[in-house]
Design a protein around this motif. Structure first.
Motif, PDB file in Angstrom:
ATOM      1  N   VAL A 136       2.842  -3.324  -4.665  1.00 42.02           N
ATOM      2  CA  VAL A 136       2.315  -2.008  -4.292  1.00 42.02           C
ATOM      3  C   VAL A 136       3.374  -1.231  -3.520  1.00 42.02           C
ATOM      4  O   VAL A 136       4.329  -1.789  -2.982  1.00 42.02           O
ATOM      5  CB  VAL A 136       1.032  -2.133  -3.441  1.00 42.02           C
ATOM      6  CG1 VAL A 136      -0.068  -2.841  -4.201  1.00 42.02           C
ATOM      7  CG2 VAL A 136       1.337  -2.862  -2.131  1.00 42.02           C
ATOM      8  N   CYS A 137       3.198   0.074  -3.442  1.00 44.46           N
ATOM      9  CA  CYS A 137       4.115   0.970  -2.751  1.00 44.46           C
ATOM     10  C   CYS A 137       3.888   0.874  -1.238  1.00 44.46           C
ATOM     11  O   CYS A 137       2.753   0.971  -0.766  1.00 44.46           O
ATOM     12  CB  CYS A 137       3.889   2.392  -3.238  1.00 44.46           C
ATOM     13  SG  CYS A 137       4.919   3.627  -2.413  1.00 44.46           S
ATOM     14  N   SER A 138       4.957   0.698  -0.485  1.00 43.65           N
ATOM     15  CA  SER A 138       4.847   0.612   0.976  1.00 43.65           C
ATOM     16  C   SER A 138       4.371   1.924   1.588  1.00 43.65           C
ATOM     17  O   SER A 138       3.661   1.938   2.595  1.00 43.65           O
ATOM     18  CB  SER A 138       6.200   0.219   1.587  1.00 43.65           C
ATOM     19  OG  SER A 138       6.590  -1.061   1.167  1.00 43.65           O
ATOM     20  N   GLU A 139       4.780   3.049   0.975  1.00 37.20           N
ATOM     21  CA  GLU A 139       4.404   4.357   1.511  1.00 37.20           C
ATOM     22  C   GLU A 139       2.968   4.749   1.180  1.00 37.20           C
ATOM     23  O   GLU A 139       2.345   5.522   1.912  1.00 37.20           O
ATOM     24  CB  GLU A 139       5.360   5.435   0.986  1.00 37.20           C
ATOM     25  CG  GLU A 139       6.768   5.379   1.558  1.00 37.20           C
ATOM     26  CD  GLU A 139       7.587   4.217   1.013  1.00 37.20           C
ATOM     27  OE1 GLU A 139       8.578   3.853   1.666  1.00 37.20           O
ATOM     28  OE2 GLU A 139       7.230   3.677  -0.062  1.00 37.20           O
ATOM     29  N   ASP A 140       2.458   4.224   0.090  1.00 37.48           N
ATOM     30  CA  ASP A 140       1.088   4.535  -0.325  1.00 37.48           C
ATOM     31  C   ASP A 140       0.533   3.330  -1.075  1.00 37.48           C
ATOM     32  O   ASP A 140       0.868   3.085  -2.227  1.00 37.48           O
ATOM     33  CB  ASP A 140       1.074   5.772  -1.219  1.00 37.48           C
ATOM     34  CG  ASP A 140      -0.345   6.221  -1.579  1.00 37.48           C
ATOM     35  OD1 ASP A 140      -1.294   5.425  -1.374  1.00 37.48           O
ATOM     36  OD2 ASP A 140      -0.503   7.354  -2.071  1.00 37.48           O
ATOM     37  N   LYS A 144       0.413   1.392  -7.373  1.00 37.52           N
ATOM     38  CA  LYS A 144       0.792   0.046  -7.799  1.00 37.52           C
ATOM     39  C   LYS A 144       1.886   0.106  -8.850  1.00 37.52           C
ATOM     40  O   LYS A 144       1.889   0.979  -9.710  1.00 37.52           O
ATOM     41  CB  LYS A 144      -0.430  -0.690  -8.358  1.00 37.52           C
ATOM     42  CG  LYS A 144      -1.530  -0.918  -7.338  1.00 37.52           C
ATOM     43  CD  LYS A 144      -2.704  -1.664  -7.943  1.00 37.52           C
ATOM     44  CE  LYS A 144      -3.798  -1.896  -6.914  1.00 37.52           C
ATOM     45  NZ  LYS A 144      -4.967  -2.630  -7.494  1.00 37.52           N
ATOM     46  N   LEU A 145       2.822  -0.829  -8.739  1.00 33.60           N
ATOM     47  CA  LEU A 145       3.871  -0.961  -9.732  1.00 33.60           C
ATOM     48  C   LEU A 145       3.363  -1.895 -10.825  1.00 33.60           C
ATOM     49  O   LEU A 145       3.086  -3.064 -10.577  1.00 33.60           O
ATOM     50  CB  LEU A 145       5.136  -1.529  -9.100  1.00 33.60           C
ATOM     51  CG  LEU A 145       6.395  -1.576  -9.967  1.00 33.60           C
ATOM     52  CD1 LEU A 145       6.843  -0.152 -10.320  1.00 33.60           C
ATOM     53  CD2 LEU A 145       7.511  -2.321  -9.256  1.00 33.60           C
TER      54      LEU A 145
END
Length: 303
Positions: A136-140, A144-145
Motif C-alpha cells: 500500500v501507499c505510505s502517503e495514502d 494499493k499497488l
C-alpha cells in the motif's frame, strides 16, 4: 531433538506437509484463512526446491500449491522462531517470481502469489491471530499497488482472539486442542492417523532426520578442516611480513571465518550426494530421494 514419529502433530512440518498433500484438505485450510476465495487446487508439490539461480541461496517450500486460476500458494508450518521471518518471506517471494518468469515472458504474466506461515508463536508481538500484508501507499493507505502479492503470518497463540470460528478451531488445533464438533478437524485427525500407520512414511521421516543431522555434522567437520587448511596457508603468507607467529594467528582466524561457511556448504552437499547414491541402490524413487535430500531432480538423475 527430533520428535518420535508417533508424537508428531499438525504443528510439525513433516506431518503438516504430509497432511496437506490432500488437495481437499489444502483447499479447505486456505479458504478458512482467505475466507472462501480459493478455487480448485490443481497441483501440489511437497518440499519443492528452487536452487538453480546461480550462486543464490536455494529455497525449499513445505507445500507449493496452484489453483485452477493459476494462483500460487506457498504454505509453511513454523514452530521455531528464528527471528528472520520477515526477510525470509521477502526472499521466498523473490525465489517464487524468478522460478515462474521465463526469459521471454512479460512481467504481466506473473501470477498472484500467497505466502502463508502458520506459526505457533507471535512473531510480531501484537497479539493478532492473523497478520495480512499487501503493498500500500505510505502517503495514502487507500491506494494499493496491484502487484498480486499477499503475505500472511498466522499466530496460533492468539487463537482466542480470532473471530472466524472455523479458523479459530484450526489455530486451537495447532495448539493441541482437538474439536470433536468440527468436521474438518476430524478429517485432519483421520489423515494424521493414516500417515502414522504408513510404514513407508515412518521410514521416510527417520531417513530425512538422519540425512539432515548427518549433513549438518559433515558440513561442520568439512568446514573446520577447510578453514584450518586455508588458515595455515593465509597465515604463512602473512607471516612473511608480520612474523610467522602473528601470521599463523591471523591466518587461522581469517581462514576459519572464510573457510567454515564454504566448507559447510561443500560438506553438506557432498553428504546429500552420497546419501542419494545409496538410496538409488536401494531402489528408492527419484521423487522420494529429492524430498529426502533436498537435491534437485536433475542432480539426482545425473548420479
Amino acid at each position: 531433538m527430533e520428535k518420535d514419529f508417533d508424537e508428531l502433530t499438525i504443528a510439525d512440518d513433516y506431518m503438516f506437509y504430509r497432511v496437506m498433500e490432500d488437495t481437499d484438505i489444502c483447499k479447505t485450510l486456505l479458504n478458512r484463512v482467505l475466507q472462501g476465495k480459493v478455487e480448485t487446487i490443481t497441483d501440489i508439490e511437497l518440499q519443492k526446491t528452487i536452487d538453480d539461480a546461480g550462486r543464490a541461496k536455494g529455497v525449499r517450500f513445505d507445500v507449493w500449491a496452484k489453483d485452477c486460476s493459476g494462483r500460487i500458494y506457498d504454505i509453511e508450518m513454523q514452530a521455531l522462531d528464528k527471528k528472520d521471518l520477515a526477510k525470509r518471506i521477502r526472499y521466498y517471494q523473490a525465489a517464487i517470481d524468478v522460478s515462474l518468469l521465463g526469459k521471454s515472458k512479460p512481467y504481466e504474466s506473473l501470477p498472484d502469489t500467497f505466502i502463508l506461515f502458520f506459526c505457533t508463536f507471535d512473531y510480531l508481538k501484537k497479539a493478532l491471530p492473523v497478520y495480512t500484508f499487501k503493498t500500500v501507499c505510505s502517503e495514502d493507505s487507500l491506494i494499493k499497488l496491484d502487484d498480486g502479492i499477499t503475505k500472511i503470518i498466522i499466530n496460533s497463540q492468539a487463537a482466542a482472539y480470532e473471530k472466524n470460528e472455523k479458523l479459530k478451531v484450526f489455530l486451537e488445533y495447532m495448539n493441541g486442542k482437538v474439536s470433536s464438533d468440527d468436521e474438518f478437524i476430524q478429517k485432519l485427525e483421520h489423515r494424521i492417523k493414516e500417515v502414522k500407520a504408513n510404514e513407508e512414511l515412518r521410514r521416510e521421516y527417520m531417513l530425512v532426520n538422519t540425512i539432515e543431522r548427518d549433513a549438518r555434522n559433515d558440513g561442520w567437520k568439512a568446514g573446520v578442516a577447510h578453514g584450518l587448511a586455508e588458515g595455515k596457508s593465509l597465515g604463512l603468507a602473512e607471516g612473511k611480513s608480520l612474523g610467522l607467529a602473528e601470521g599463523k594467528s591471523l591466518g587461522l582466524a581469517e581462514g576459519k571465518s572464510l573457510g567454515l561457511a564454504e566448507g559447510e556448504i561443500r560438506g553438506s552437499r557432498q553428504a546429500k550426494v552420497e546419501t542419494a547414491k545409496n538410496l538409488l541402490q536401494f531402489g528408492l524413487s527419484i521423487e522420494n530421494i529429492v524430498q529426502a535430500t533436498g537435491l534437485s531432480k536433475a542432480e539426482v538423475e545425473a548420479l
